[in-house]
Design a protein around this motif. Sequence first.
Motif, PDB file in Angstrom:
ATOM      1  N   SER A  75       1.025  -1.014  -0.280  1.00  0.00           N
ATOM      2  CA  SER A  75      -0.156  -0.174  -0.254  1.00  0.00           C
ATOM      3  C   SER A  75       1.165   1.380  -0.282  1.00  0.00           C
ATOM      4  O   SER A  75       0.597   2.268  -0.710  1.00  0.00           O
ATOM      5  CB  SER A  75      -0.528   0.054   1.451  1.00  0.00           C
ATOM      6  OG  SER A  75      -1.642   1.089   1.420  1.00  0.00           O
ATOM      7  N   VAL A  78       2.408   1.559  -3.210  1.00  0.00           N
ATOM      8  CA  VAL A  78       1.336   2.386  -4.507  1.00  0.00           C
ATOM      9  C   VAL A  78       1.160   3.918  -3.847  1.00  0.00           C
ATOM     10  O   VAL A  78       1.942   4.550  -5.562  1.00  0.00           O
ATOM     11  CB  VAL A  78       0.275   1.287  -4.071  1.00  0.00           C
ATOM     12  CG1 VAL A  78      -0.778   2.636  -5.676  1.00  0.00           C
ATOM     13  CG2 VAL A  78       0.707   0.307  -5.220  1.00  0.00           C
ATOM     14  N   GLU A  82       2.698   6.512  -6.913  1.00  0.00           N
ATOM     15  CA  GLU A  82       1.586   8.055  -7.170  1.00  0.00           C
ATOM     16  C   GLU A  82       1.971   8.970  -6.707  1.00  0.00           C
ATOM     17  O   GLU A  82       2.192   9.707  -8.029  1.00  0.00           O
ATOM     18  CB  GLU A  82       0.321   7.822  -6.310  1.00  0.00           C
ATOM     19  CG  GLU A  82      -0.885   8.889  -6.927  1.00  0.00           C
ATOM     20  CD  GLU A  82      -2.265   7.561  -7.049  1.00  0.00           C
ATOM     21  OE1 GLU A  82      -2.334   7.106  -5.303  1.00  0.00           O
ATOM     22  OE2 GLU A  82      -2.918   8.247  -8.171  1.00  0.00           O
ATOM     23  N   SER A 105      -2.157  -9.262  -8.760  1.00  0.00           N
ATOM     24  CA  SER A 105      -2.803  -7.538  -8.266  1.00  0.00           C
ATOM     25  C   SER A 105      -2.068  -6.976  -8.140  1.00  0.00           C
ATOM     26  O   SER A 105      -2.153  -5.658  -8.545  1.00  0.00           O
ATOM     27  CB  SER A 105      -3.360  -7.752  -6.828  1.00  0.00           C
ATOM     28  OG  SER A 105      -3.954  -7.391  -6.078  1.00  0.00           O
ATOM     29  N   LYS A 109      -1.619  -3.095  -9.881  1.00  0.00           N
ATOM     30  CA  LYS A 109      -2.179  -1.825  -9.734  1.00  0.00           C
ATOM     31  C   LYS A 109      -0.360  -0.647 -10.596  1.00  0.00           C
ATOM     32  O   LYS A 109      -0.570   0.568 -10.673  1.00  0.00           O
ATOM     33  CB  LYS A 109      -1.646  -1.513  -8.248  1.00  0.00           C
ATOM     34  CG  LYS A 109      -2.913  -1.421  -7.922  1.00  0.00           C
ATOM     35  CD  LYS A 109      -2.770  -1.711  -6.342  1.00  0.00           C
ATOM     36  CE  LYS A 109      -4.661  -2.584  -5.627  1.00  0.00           C
ATOM     37  NZ  LYS A 109      -4.281  -3.105  -4.818  1.00  0.00           N
ATOM     38  N   ARG A 112      -0.160   0.820 -14.131  1.00  0.00           N
ATOM     39  CA  ARG A 112      -0.857   2.882 -14.563  1.00  0.00           C
ATOM     40  C   ARG A 112       0.263   3.638 -14.683  1.00  0.00           C
ATOM     41  O   ARG A 112       0.040   4.885 -14.724  1.00  0.00           O
ATOM     42  CB  ARG A 112      -2.020   3.080 -13.737  1.00  0.00           C
ATOM     43  CG  ARG A 112      -1.688   3.339 -12.046  1.00  0.00           C
ATOM     44  CD  ARG A 112      -3.385   2.912 -11.816  1.00  0.00           C
ATOM     45  NE  ARG A 112      -3.216   2.929 -10.268  1.00  0.00           N
ATOM     46  CZ  ARG A 112      -3.100   3.246  -9.745  1.00  0.00           C
ATOM     47  NH1 ARG A 112      -3.468   5.157  -8.974  1.00  0.00           N
ATOM     48  NH2 ARG A 112      -3.285   3.066  -7.885  1.00  0.00           N
TER      49      ARG A 112
END
Lengths: 337, 94
Positions: A75, A78, A82, A105, A109, A112
């Motif tokens: 988490s 990511v 970002e 999974s 994520k 992208r």
Amino acid sequence: MYDAKAVENEFYFQWHFVVKCNLRCIHCYQNHYNTNELSREKMLFIAETMENTLKKWRKIGRISLTGGEPFTSKSNLVDLIEFFDNSEYFGRIGILTNGTLIDDSIAIKLARFGKLSEIQVSIDGSNARIHDQIRGTGSFLQAVNGIKLLKRYGFYVSIMFTLHKLNQNDVLNVIDLANELGVDAITIERVTPMSENDIEKLFISPENLHEIYNKIYHKKEKVEKNSDLKIRVSRPLWTLINEDIGGFCPVGFTSLCILHDGTILPCRRLEIPLGNIFSDGIYKIWYTSDVLWQIRNKKLLTGKCKECTLLQNCGGCRAIAYSVNGSYMAEDPQCWK
Amino acid sequence: MENKVYALSSSYSLFKGEFNDIKYYLFNIEDGSIYRLNEVSYDMLALFDGKRDANKVFTLFNDMYQGEKDTMMIDFKNLLQTWLDKEILITGGE
């Protein structure tokens, strides 16, 4: 796309944002694995401090996110990607991983993020017998499956092979494995021994290293003619094989390493704390650290490095000099010149 | 000249290093600014140690460079004022 001019203006951060790891590799530079993770606010503070520094210096950032094992904290991984993907001051993002915790999974994520330009997976042997004795039972198969999965999703995947006594005879086979897996690049990095025991068990003599580097270089010439795999030879000592390759280490000039608690090191393997990003910021450390100023001054190198005609394209590894010779300005103890 | 003591602000760090040539820098360690200095500016700033007063600093500076005293005094005062205005030097010391 690779842009040489942009790369010249890059500043590299290696951020070990998590300390937790699912493996216990024998050559690991960490000595503990169970510290609490930083809060999201503190992680954001570190990210923003890096961003502000790049803005001030008018540099484009390249960041590698690692640990510990970065995929133990998916988490946060990511979220951080970002942040950097959205930052106009960062150009390229990488992940340095052992490859064992990657699944569909997380791959979906990550797919992208346009700036996620490389995922580096550590492979220390061409088969389970060699790799697993270094990284733990079952880790070879998991890492290879991780690489295959990442390639299915179209990521640029590289292999990091940490070269030492236990796998020195397997390096050419690992290059073949990289090719079979459709990996894009492989980096062969000498281990930095972290103790007397490591020196005894892992350290390769200069004469042996010379022989190994020669073999790798000949393999590189063949492999790169017949495939898209890149064998990276931009690190110190490679120029002793061919003066057109190799490179001076960026430590002290265009790179910094940040640990999970904010401690700043010149490089993960040169374990000399320069300060902490929370109490000192980056500027104070970068401008006032005696360690960094010495490393920047090639005139202060000692031993063989001092008068070496290849100095401009080599300079030796300061971390290995420190760990083996006790001085980060000493000659590279694996230099065969 | 007033008999005041000045010191480099804690926001700044002076650096002199011998590479292929000698480099002089003033760094702002809070906002990251970098100022390339010449030798004269570096030597003058380095004399403000928070112990010597400005008159003593000028005497030492004048001894170092041995220029025409009145001209040097004018330049010295101008530079001092610039550094005070920019808060590179601050009043006070030990």
